[in-house]
Design an enzyme around this catalytic site. Sequence first.
Site, PDB file in Angstrom:
ATOM      1  N   TYR A 255      -1.711  -1.121  10.589  1.00  0.00           N
ATOM      2  CA  TYR A 255      -1.783  -1.240   9.131  1.00  0.00           C
ATOM      3  C   TYR A 255      -0.496  -0.727   8.488  1.00  0.00           C
ATOM      4  O   TYR A 255       0.093  -1.371   7.613  1.00  0.00           O
ATOM      5  CB  TYR A 255      -2.990  -0.443   8.638  1.00  0.00           C
ATOM      6  CG  TYR A 255      -3.290  -0.586   7.162  1.00  0.00           C
ATOM      7  CD1 TYR A 255      -3.991  -1.692   6.685  1.00  0.00           C
ATOM      8  CD2 TYR A 255      -2.915   0.398   6.255  1.00  0.00           C
ATOM      9  CE1 TYR A 255      -4.285  -1.814   5.335  1.00  0.00           C
ATOM     10  CE2 TYR A 255      -3.212   0.291   4.911  1.00  0.00           C
ATOM     11  CZ  TYR A 255      -3.896  -0.823   4.453  1.00  0.00           C
ATOM     12  OH  TYR A 255      -4.196  -0.946   3.119  1.00  0.00           O
TER      13      TYR A 255
ATOM     14  N   SER B 162       0.855  -1.182   0.000  1.00  0.00           N
ATOM     15  CA  SER B 162       0.000   0.000   0.000  1.00  0.00           C
ATOM     16  C   SER B 162       0.892   1.233   0.000  1.00  0.00           C
ATOM     17  O   SER B 162       2.091   1.155   0.318  1.00  0.00           O
ATOM     18  CB  SER B 162      -0.884   0.009   1.256  1.00  0.00           C
ATOM     19  OG  SER B 162      -1.526   1.256   1.442  1.00  0.00           O
TER      20      SER B 162
END
Length: 270
Positions: free
Chosen positions: A153, A140
């Site tokens: 995350y 990401s």
Amino acid sequence: MTFTGNGCAGRVVVITGGGTGIGAAVAERYAAEGAHVVVVGRRREPLEHVASSVGGRVIVADAADTAAARDAVAQVLARFGRLDVLVANAGGHGFAPVGETDDAAWDQALRANLTTAFVMARECLPALVESKGQIVIVSSLAGLFAGPSVAGYTVGKHALIGLTRTLARDYGKAGVRVNAVCPGWVQTPMADEEMDEFAEQAGLASREDGYAAVTADVPLGRPAAPAEIASIVRFLGSGESSYVTGAVLVADGGAHIVDVPTLAFDHAGM
């Protein structure tokens, strides 16, 4: 038997987190080119929906569980006799700052975002060495930069880049290529939920207004469609990227090239 050529027809592709969003789009892209697609995840219903639409197969398994991952690989090899591409796409969890992340939430975030890729890669490696295959890890933009209040995350996605590089270094001599993709905002069900919450908190009228707000300073000025990320995954998981390994390909509409301190000049019309 060793796969030759640049196309995807006949290749066996395993996709974790294959039931929705980017994973579903990757399954659709590979299947459209004649690959044998296996979608892996914990929820049967979305997996079956994807598999039925692309003619793929379903394996319900927790990719972070060694026994489950090993069994999934065994099922693939029993059915097809080979494995050519692993797309490690499973992820999620970890949406809080460090001070509000307890041990259970931390473990859950790393298990979802990092351990899934580590365990599946480890269990797939013998078959990938035999086929001289590829691993594509979906990280990401959060694997390169830190957003607000997403500690687990962010750490997990950063670690995926380290995993990509160590796999590429250790197994390149065996013919296995490993690369990572770092998407920015993509219109997936998970992102839609975030946009709904953001729009409500920011007093915006709609989800679309939320996406517009978070991409206002992105050069391309919009989020990606899942199919756009799937095209990149397919490139890295094919013979067309035959001399690419250990790479981190950023697909964020140009967000990472923006010099944040100069945004004030744009906003001032200068």
